[in-house]
Motif scaffolding. Structure first.
Motif, PDB file in Angstrom:
ATOM      1  N   GLY A 141       0.763  -1.248  -0.047  1.00 18.28           N
ATOM      2  CA  GLY A 141      -0.004  -0.055   0.019  1.00 18.28           C
ATOM      3  C   GLY A 141       0.916   1.311  -0.064  1.00 18.28           C
ATOM      4  O   GLY A 141       0.526   2.146  -0.717  1.00 18.28           O
ATOM      5  N   ALA A 316     -11.029  -9.135  -1.909  1.00 18.96           N
ATOM      6  CA  ALA A 316     -11.682  -8.292  -1.122  1.00 18.96           C
ATOM      7  C   ALA A 316     -13.122  -8.746  -0.861  1.00 18.96           C
ATOM      8  O   ALA A 316     -13.825  -8.904  -2.081  1.00 18.96           O
ATOM      9  CB  ALA A 316     -11.707  -6.727  -1.637  1.00 18.96           C
ATOM     10  N   LEU A 342      -8.317  -7.666   1.856  1.00 18.55           N
ATOM     11  CA  LEU A 342      -8.646  -6.466   2.551  1.00 18.55           C
ATOM     12  C   LEU A 342      -9.590  -6.208   3.704  1.00 18.55           C
ATOM     13  O   LEU A 342     -10.562  -7.353   3.429  1.00 18.55           O
ATOM     14  CB  LEU A 342      -9.137  -5.538   1.256  1.00 18.55           C
ATOM     15  CG  LEU A 342      -8.081  -4.909   0.335  1.00 18.55           C
ATOM     16  CD1 LEU A 342      -7.135  -5.695  -0.487  1.00 18.55           C
ATOM     17  CD2 LEU A 342      -8.812  -3.780  -0.299  1.00 18.55           C
ATOM     18  N   ASP A 343      -9.457  -5.614   4.661  1.00 13.23           N
ATOM     19  CA  ASP A 343     -10.325  -5.556   5.622  1.00 13.23           C
ATOM     20  C   ASP A 343     -11.823  -4.767   5.372  1.00 13.23           C
ATOM     21  O   ASP A 343     -12.949  -4.999   5.783  1.00 13.23           O
ATOM     22  CB  ASP A 343      -9.869  -4.670   6.912  1.00 13.23           C
ATOM     23  CG  ASP A 343      -8.696  -5.813   7.464  1.00 13.23           C
ATOM     24  OD1 ASP A 343      -8.848  -7.003   7.432  1.00 13.23           O
ATOM     25  OD2 ASP A 343      -7.828  -5.209   8.093  1.00 13.23           O
ATOM     26  N   HIS A 344     -11.336  -3.788   4.111  1.00 15.70           N
ATOM     27  CA  HIS A 344     -12.664  -2.844   4.021  1.00 15.70           C
ATOM     28  C   HIS A 344     -12.838  -3.159   2.538  1.00 15.70           C
ATOM     29  O   HIS A 344     -12.152  -2.445   1.445  1.00 15.70           O
ATOM     30  CB  HIS A 344     -12.145  -1.418   4.181  1.00 15.70           C
ATOM     31  CG  HIS A 344     -11.997  -1.205   5.521  1.00 15.70           C
ATOM     32  ND1 HIS A 344     -12.907  -1.323   6.698  1.00 15.70           N
ATOM     33  CD2 HIS A 344     -10.736  -1.150   6.448  1.00 15.70           C
ATOM     34  CE1 HIS A 344     -12.219  -1.103   7.732  1.00 15.70           C
ATOM     35  NE2 HIS A 344     -10.996  -0.926   7.641  1.00 15.70           N
ATOM     36  N   LEU A 386      -7.066  -2.329  -5.247  1.00 18.92           N
ATOM     37  CA  LEU A 386      -7.014  -2.782  -4.030  1.00 18.92           C
ATOM     38  C   LEU A 386      -5.900  -2.625  -2.944  1.00 18.92           C
ATOM     39  O   LEU A 386      -6.093  -2.385  -2.019  1.00 18.92           O
ATOM     40  CB  LEU A 386      -7.104  -4.433  -4.202  1.00 18.92           C
ATOM     41  CG  LEU A 386      -8.402  -5.020  -4.974  1.00 18.92           C
ATOM     42  CD1 LEU A 386      -8.456  -6.517  -5.049  1.00 18.92           C
ATOM     43  CD2 LEU A 386      -9.739  -4.648  -4.445  1.00 18.92           C
ATOM     44  N   ARG A 389      -6.133   0.649  -1.125  1.00 13.76           N
ATOM     45  CA  ARG A 389      -6.994   0.619   0.026  1.00 13.76           C
ATOM     46  C   ARG A 389      -6.212  -0.037   1.415  1.00 13.76           C
ATOM     47  O   ARG A 389      -6.843   0.078   2.440  1.00 13.76           O
ATOM     48  CB  ARG A 389      -8.302  -0.371  -0.311  1.00 13.76           C
ATOM     49  CG  ARG A 389      -9.210   0.347  -1.505  1.00 13.76           C
ATOM     50  CD  ARG A 389     -10.215  -0.276  -1.674  1.00 13.76           C
ATOM     51  NE  ARG A 389     -11.223  -0.364  -0.579  1.00 13.76           N
ATOM     52  CZ  ARG A 389     -12.224   0.461  -0.553  1.00 13.76           C
ATOM     53  NH1 ARG A 389     -12.199   1.534  -1.599  1.00 13.76           N
ATOM     54  NH2 ARG A 389     -13.088   0.612   0.474  1.00 13.76           N
ATOM     55  N   LEU A 390      -5.048  -0.479   1.085  1.00 17.84           N
ATOM     56  CA  LEU A 390      -4.419  -0.785   2.204  1.00 17.84           C
ATOM     57  C   LEU A 390      -3.811   0.341   3.015  1.00 17.84           C
ATOM     58  O   LEU A 390      -3.594   1.418   2.502  1.00 17.84           O
ATOM     59  CB  LEU A 390      -3.217  -1.742   1.887  1.00 17.84           C
ATOM     60  CG  LEU A 390      -3.592  -3.187   1.244  1.00 17.84           C
ATOM     61  CD1 LEU A 390      -2.266  -3.757   0.744  1.00 17.84           C
ATOM     62  CD2 LEU A 390      -4.297  -4.146   2.267  1.00 17.84           C
TER      63      LEU A 390
END
Length: 391
Positions: A141, A316, A342-344, A386, A389-390
């Protein structure tokens, strides 16, 4: 007790020494030429950090180890970058290209005001930021964000040490650098299947993107010939010059057209707009997302991972993901060398990617629609989405 006290004292001494280096800004970079392998003109130089001359921290292995032990690696890495730019800006004859290394463990910190000031003031050369292959899986990220900033400033990117770890080949199209640097081990052992495989992937990527290929560690004329056979256009090593002060390099040897040999910067490339589903659906028509079609796409992901020497999985999953799909993706993770979850997720989109050297596959669902692709540039673009988004 005496041993523990001695260790504590040694730790304090190391911290004090590193503290002195940082406070005194006593890093003195040396510069190694990078040349055109056909003409031997100097296309650029790589900045290599040195600590105070004659001290225990003069050479980079001890310098960086001491900083790491003292928890000040990020500060040292930033100072090395600042000093490289300061020396190159101050010289009477700046190089065409300046290659500066980025330490993976320091990428998740903000750039120093001094470094930003130097760059925004306008550099009389084009800077090329070198990521080692360790940065790709370690801090993906942060690497994406710094790559995006470098491109926004008009600078270039290089991926160093390619060939040591197959993961660098898998993520090469994600970074899509202007320069690909072949590790010296490939030049030393050019006839192995591993070397041939690495160079085939690199040549294909260079043809696709226009990247310049650099061979490192060239020490003899025979190794120069090998480097050219492996696809290198530029090179560096003791055959062309050891690291020296910048003003010791003959400015008449500079190829001033070298910056134009690199692809122009692409602001926004590393932070693409849109969503993963939109990118995949733009590459291939979407179909209905039925249990059977999703299961077939997941099976294709598994087959791709099984067929790869080094598989990287990025996924994700929204909270609404059904149990069968979740289990399938968990099984897929067991086939991978590296897994990034990914958490989100992006809204209610489910996205899963498998990447390997020179190939990849992606699936993404939105509502009742499924899109899949094996088009490598699209798979890489979705991966960038993706990774951004980290944290």
């Amino acid at each position: 007790m005496h041993i523990a006290a001695a260790r504590d004292a040694a730790g304090r001494d190391t911290a004090s020494t590193i503290g002195g280096v940082l406070e005194g800004r006593s890093v003195q970079p040396l510069f190694q030429p990078i040349v055109d392998l056909e003409t031997r003109a100097v296309v650029g130089v790589e900045a290599l950090a040195r600590g105070p001359a004659g001290s225990a921290l003069e050479f980079p292995d001890r310098l960086f180890a001491a900083a790491r032990d003292s928890g000040r690696l990020g500060e040292l890495d930033m100072l090395c970058s600042e000093r490289a730019l300061e020396c190159a800006v101050a010289t009477a004859h700046p190089p065409p290209l300046l290659f500066v290394n980025a330490e993976p463990a320091a990428l998740n910190q903000p750039l120093s005001p001094r470094l930003v000031d130097l760059i925004q003031a306008g550099l009389p050369f084009r800077e090329v930021l070198e990521f080692t292959e360790r940065a790709l899986p370690a801090v993906p990220g942060s690497m994406m964000r710094i790559a995006a900033q470098a491109q926004a400033w008009g600078n270039g990117l290089a991926l160093d040490d390619v060939g040591v770890d197959p993961m660098s080949l898998a993520l090469l199209p994600v970074l899509e650098p202007e320069v690909i640097k072949l590790d010296m081990s490939l030049i030393r052992d050019p006839c192995t299947a591993s070397t041939r495989g690495v160079c085939a992937v690199v040549r294909a990527e260079a043809r696709r993107t226009g990247a310049m290929v650099v061979a490192e560690g060239i020490e003899t004329e025979d190794e120069l010939a090998v480097a050219r056979e492996l696809g290198a256009v530029w090179g560096q090593g003791w055959l062309f010059g050891r690291p020296i002060a910048l003003d010791q390099i003959d400015p008449a040897s500079y190829d001033t057209s070298a910056p134009h040999s690199l692809r122009a910067a692409r602001p926004g490339f590393h932070r693409p707009a849109g969503t993963p589903y939109e990118a995949v659906a733009a590459s291939a028509p979407a179909t209905a997302a039925t249990p059977d079609s999703v299961a077939l796409a997941l099976a294709r992901l598994h087959d791709t991972a099984i067929g790869l020497e080094t598989a990287i999985v990025v996924a994700a999953l929204p909270a609404s993901t059904d149990a069968a799909t979740s289990r399938s993706l968990q099984d897929l993770a067991g086939l991978a060398r590296s897994v990034i979850l990914l958490d989100h997720p992006v809204g209610e989109e489910l996205t899963a990617i498998v990447l390997g050297p020179g190939e990849g596959y992606a699936l993404s669902t939105r509502a009742d629609h499924l899109a899949t692709t094996e088009h490598l540039p699209t798979v890489a673009e979705v991966t960038r989405m993706l990774l951004n988004r980290l944290p």
